[in-house]
Design a protein around this motif. Structure first.
Motif, short mmCIF file in Angstrom:
data_model
loop_
_atom_site.label_atom_id
_atom_site.label_comp_id
_atom_site.label_asym_id
_atom_site.label_seq_id
_atom_site.Cartn_x
_atom_site.Cartn_y
_atom_site.Cartn_z
N ILE A 17 0.84 -1.20 0.00
CA ILE A 17 0.00 0.00 0.00
C ILE A 17 0.88 1.24 0.00
N GLU A 18 1.90 1.24 0.86
CA GLU A 18 2.80 2.40 0.92
C GLU A 18 3.50 2.63 -0.41
N THR A 21 1.01 4.06 -2.85
CA THR A 21 0.68 5.42 -2.45
C THR A 21 1.79 6.39 -2.85
N LEU A 24 1.61 7.12 -6.49
CA LEU A 24 0.58 8.12 -6.81
C LEU A 24 1.03 9.52 -6.40
N GLN A 25 1.60 9.63 -5.20
CA GLN A 25 2.00 10.94 -4.69
C GLN A 25 3.14 11.58 -5.49
N TYR A 35 -3.49 5.69 -13.05
CA TYR A 35 -3.97 6.19 -11.77
C TYR A 35 -5.05 5.26 -11.21
N TYR A 39 -4.89 3.09 -7.78
CA TYR A 39 -5.91 3.30 -6.77
C TYR A 39 -6.66 1.99 -6.49
N ILE A 42 -4.56 -0.27 -4.32
CA ILE A 42 -4.60 0.17 -2.92
C ILE A 42 -5.92 -0.25 -2.27
N ARG A 43 -7.00 -0.01 -2.95
CA ARG A 43 -8.32 -0.35 -2.39
C ARG A 43 -8.45 -1.85 -2.18
N GLN A 46 -6.46 -2.87 0.84
CA GLN A 46 -7.14 -2.48 2.07
C GLN A 46 -8.27 -3.44 2.41
#
Length: 66
Positions: A17-18, A21, A24-25, A35, A39, A42-43, A46
């Motif tokens: 996840i990190e 992230t 993306l950042q 993108y 995303y 990540i979802r 989670q």
């Protein structure tokens, strides 16, 4: 306290996840499709974490109730 298999799995998912992230950042996606893919990853991770947490809770409760 020793790490359980649940802890190891959750740590591994957190690392992924990190990483996504940070991608993306940092402006890594070249277009909207990338993108959305990041995303979505990540979802999904989670959601997997939540399933592991639920399984861990169920396992722990059944262990103490036996």
């Amino acid at each position: 306290m020793a790490k359980t298999v649940f802890d190891v799995l959750k740590d591994k998912l957190n690392e992924q996840i990190e990483s996504a992230t940070l991608f993306l950042q940092s402006g890594g996606p070249k277009d909207f499709a990338q993108y959305k893919e990041a995303y979505g990853l990540i979802r999904g991770l989670q959601i997997a974490q939540q399933h592991i947490t639920d399984l861990e809770r169920t396992y722990t409760e059944s262990e103490y109730n036996d």
